[in-house]
Scaffold this motif. Structure first.
Motif, PDB file in Angstrom:
ATOM      1  N   ILE A 425       0.926  -1.266  -0.104  1.00  0.00           N
ATOM      2  CA  ILE A 425       0.135   0.608   0.102  1.00  0.00           C
ATOM      3  C   ILE A 425       0.672   1.040   0.292  1.00  0.00           C
ATOM      4  CG2 ILE A 425      -1.446   1.662   1.526  1.00  0.00           C
ATOM      5  CD1 ILE A 425      -2.620  -1.474   2.520  1.00  0.00           C
ATOM      6  N   LEU A 426       2.412   1.273   0.494  1.00  0.00           N
ATOM      7  CA  LEU A 426       2.637   2.174   0.595  1.00  0.00           C
ATOM      8  C   LEU A 426       3.861   2.896  -0.984  1.00  0.00           C
ATOM      9  CD1 LEU A 426       4.451   1.698   4.063  1.00  0.00           C
ATOM     10  CD2 LEU A 426       3.042   3.905   3.706  1.00  0.00           C
ATOM     11  N   LEU A 427       3.623   1.355  -1.356  1.00  0.00           N
ATOM     12  CA  LEU A 427       4.211   1.651  -2.701  1.00  0.00           C
ATOM     13  C   LEU A 427       3.246   3.058  -3.590  1.00  0.00           C
ATOM     14  CD1 LEU A 427       4.856  -1.368  -3.907  1.00  0.00           C
ATOM     15  CD2 LEU A 427       6.613   0.525  -3.761  1.00  0.00           C
ATOM     16  N   VAL A 428       1.736   3.219  -3.353  1.00  0.00           N
ATOM     17  CA  VAL A 428       1.031   3.248  -3.684  1.00  0.00           C
ATOM     18  C   VAL A 428       0.636   5.232  -3.403  1.00  0.00           C
ATOM     19  CG1 VAL A 428      -1.194   4.284  -4.504  1.00  0.00           C
ATOM     20  CG2 VAL A 428      -0.651   1.420  -4.695  1.00  0.00           C
ATOM     21  N   SER A 434       1.044   1.978  -9.312  1.00  0.00           N
ATOM     22  CA  SER A 434      -0.311   1.978  -8.966  1.00  0.00           C
ATOM     23  C   SER A 434      -0.557   1.064  -8.936  1.00  0.00           C
ATOM     24  CB  SER A 434      -1.024   1.698 -10.896  1.00  0.00           C
ATOM     25  OG  SER A 434      -0.699   0.615 -11.556  1.00  0.00           O
ATOM     26  N   ALA A 435      -2.192   1.161  -8.733  1.00  0.00           N
ATOM     27  CA  ALA A 435      -3.284  -0.634  -7.900  1.00  0.00           C
ATOM     28  C   ALA A 435      -2.510  -1.637  -8.083  1.00  0.00           C
ATOM     29  CB  ALA A 435      -4.588   0.143  -7.328  1.00  0.00           C
ATOM     30  N   GLY A 436      -2.873  -1.847  -9.488  1.00  0.00           N
ATOM     31  CA  GLY A 436      -1.498  -2.921  -9.982  1.00  0.00           C
ATOM     32  C   GLY A 436      -1.193  -3.363 -10.065  1.00  0.00           C
ATOM     33  N   ASP A 437      -0.165  -2.959 -10.029  1.00  0.00           N
ATOM     34  CA  ASP A 437       1.832  -3.327 -10.228  1.00  0.00           C
ATOM     35  C   ASP A 437       2.089  -3.171  -8.830  1.00  0.00           C
ATOM     36  OD1 ASP A 437       2.095  -2.539 -12.612  1.00  0.00           O
ATOM     37  OD2 ASP A 437       2.822  -0.398 -11.979  1.00  0.00           O
ATOM     38  N   ALA A 438       1.290  -1.746  -7.900  1.00  0.00           N
ATOM     39  CA  ALA A 438       1.408  -2.571  -6.092  1.00  0.00           C
ATOM     40  C   ALA A 438       1.176  -4.256  -5.659  1.00  0.00           C
ATOM     41  CB  ALA A 438       1.058  -1.120  -5.578  1.00  0.00           C
ATOM     42  N   TRP A 439      -0.074  -4.234  -6.510  1.00  0.00           N
ATOM     43  CA  TRP A 439      -0.813  -5.457  -5.788  1.00  0.00           C
ATOM     44  C   TRP A 439       0.159  -6.592  -6.450  1.00  0.00           C
ATOM     45  CZ3 TRP A 439      -4.167  -7.908  -2.748  1.00  0.00           C
ATOM     46  CH2 TRP A 439      -4.523  -9.098  -2.933  1.00  0.00           C
TER      47      TRP A 439
END
Length: 451
Positions: A425-428, A434-439
């Motif tokens: 979540i901190l990556l976002v 992006s949410a997808g990349d962070a997931w």
């Protein structure tokens, strides 16, 4: 307690979090060491202090992390006054992750353990596993210990498949939402605890919607919440289905993980989160600068609020019921089976986790008892935190939440998973992924450390 210098920071105790998972190789090493050193459960040695010769001078060491509150509440002094032959020495590690790494090392080496060792809830599934549970005494057999005294789900967490209970619960982490009354008023929202709780009653998505309403009229430079990671952890922690299902890692199919991730992303996209990393220095400083209006508030969080907000913000905070009951944090006290003073250590653990002592810790540092007998004692359910404010029914709110918590399967790497998702979540929030990349990054991280 504990959360890291959070709970138990991760209270203040506790709230970490960078946790090192116990690898298969490490587990095997620990298991071999236990067999070689002949660790066994049952009974104390000839120098057991309270359990044997009451005139023999002994020192009991207590290994823990963050702030368990025993020293702060004067409990060690009280115990040694009642047992003049016993000296109690507390060995405290600030970060639970560092503590857990050292504990694994000592278990593998077969030495260097304290007479009493604390275990954080995120590690308890590993500690009760076949690989590690024989390293600890069965405290269900300790004099004065009764299973019925403890919250049923808390007792069960520390009980092995074959019925041995290796830890007695210290505290639990029932969640509420702590909020700044003045900032709510400035944004045109209600500030009374009942009215605030009604904003999001029964649904974490309503909490996110309340954040959008706050942000629309927020005082300049302020945010509704400190971090979307707290929101994520709260949503998962209030569900009975979290990261595991039937003993197997199953987070990608977990409704609570999916919902928590989606709400965290929604909160970030709406600009309602300050995007702070919980328990780090900027997060601590933000309390005194009054830059956020709410924080997910397990009972141990009260100590952080007071410590970091400072005297100038006394009375500005309040506390409301969370959308759903859930547990975030909490620990156990265990007695290593290789200890020299096992009976004396068991007696100390039983005394520290008794209702009267847990009530004193709650009043001093905010750690809600796991011993149900404490809830009826004066100064627990009716306790009002003087820093939070005279109208904040802190004891009632947290006690009610504690009794409403539903058991959930935590799994052996719950702490590591929470840490990995927080980092995702901190990556976002901080790195603008992006949410997808962070997931996807989070899934890869989990595959490398947990699976």
């Amino acid at each position: 307690m504990h959360p890291a210098t959070a709970p138990r920071t991760p209270h203040p105790r506790r709230r970490l979090r960078s946790r090192a998972p116990l690898s298969a190789a490490a587990t095997a090493l620990v298991t071999t060491a236990l067999l070689l050193t002949g660790c066994s459960s049952g009974g104390g040695s000839s120098s057991d202090g309270a359990g044997a010769d009451a005139n023999e001078k002994i020192t009991l060491t207590v290994g823990d992390f963050g702030t368990f509150g025993y020293k702060e509440a004067g409990l060690f002094d009280a115990y040694t006054a009642a047992h003049p032959n016993i000296t109690v020495k507390e060995n405290t590690t600030t970060q639970e992750a560092d503590y857990w790494t050292a504990l694994q090392t000592h278990l593998a080496a077969g030495g260097g353990l304290d007479d009493v060792q604390a275990l954080e809830v995120g590690r308890i599934a590993l500690a009760t596993s076949d690989a590690l549970s024989s390293a600890f005494e069965d405290l269900a057999k300790a004099p004065g210990v009764s299973q019925g005294d403890y919250l049923p789900w808390k007792w069960q967490q520390a009980t092995t498949a074959n019925g041995r209970t290796i830890g007695l619960g210290t505290d639990v982490g029932p969640m509420a939402v702590c909020y700044r009354q003045d900032l709510f008023q400035a944004a045109g929202l209600p500030s009374d605890p009942a009215a605030v709780g009604a904003l999001w009653a029964g649904d974490w998505s309503k909490y996110v919607q309340a954040g959008k309403a706050f942000q629309a009229k927020a005082p300049k430079g302020t945010f509704f919440m400190d971090s979307a990671t707290g929101l994520f952890n709260a949503v998962v922690s209030s569900s009975t289905q979290q990261y595991y299902s039937g003993g197997k890692l199953d987070y990608q199919n977990s409704p609570s993980v999916k919902s928590a991730w989606g709400l965290a992303m929604e909160a970030d996209a709406a600009g309602t989160s300050e995007g702070l990393k919980e328990f780090d220095t900027p997060w601590q400083t933000a309390f005194s600068h009054s830059t956020f209006a709410t924080t997910i508030c397990p009972s141990w969080q009260q100590a952080n609020i007071e410590k970091y907000s400072g005297p100038g913000n006394a009375g500005k905070w309040n506390v409301a019921q969370a959308p759903a009951a859930g547990n975030w944090g909490g620990s156990f006290l265990s007695v290593p089976a290789s200890g020299k003073h096992r009976a004396a250590a068991e007696a100390l653990v039983a005394w520290l986790t008794a209702p009267e002592q847990q009530a004193k810790v709650f009043q001093k540092v905010g750690n809600i008892p796991s011993n149900q007998g404490a809830y009826s004692l004066p100064g627990v359910a009716d306790f009002k935190n003087p820093y939070i404010g005279p109208n904040a029914a802190t004891g009632q709110i947290f006690s009610t939440a504690a009794k409403a918590i539903r058991p959930a399967e935590t799994g052996p790497h719950a702490g590591d998973l929470q840490n990995d998702f927080s980092n995702g979540i901190l990556l976002v929030e901080q790195n603008h992924k992006s949410a997808g990349d962070a997931w996807n990054t989070t899934v890869q991280q989990i595959a490398g450390t947990v699976q």
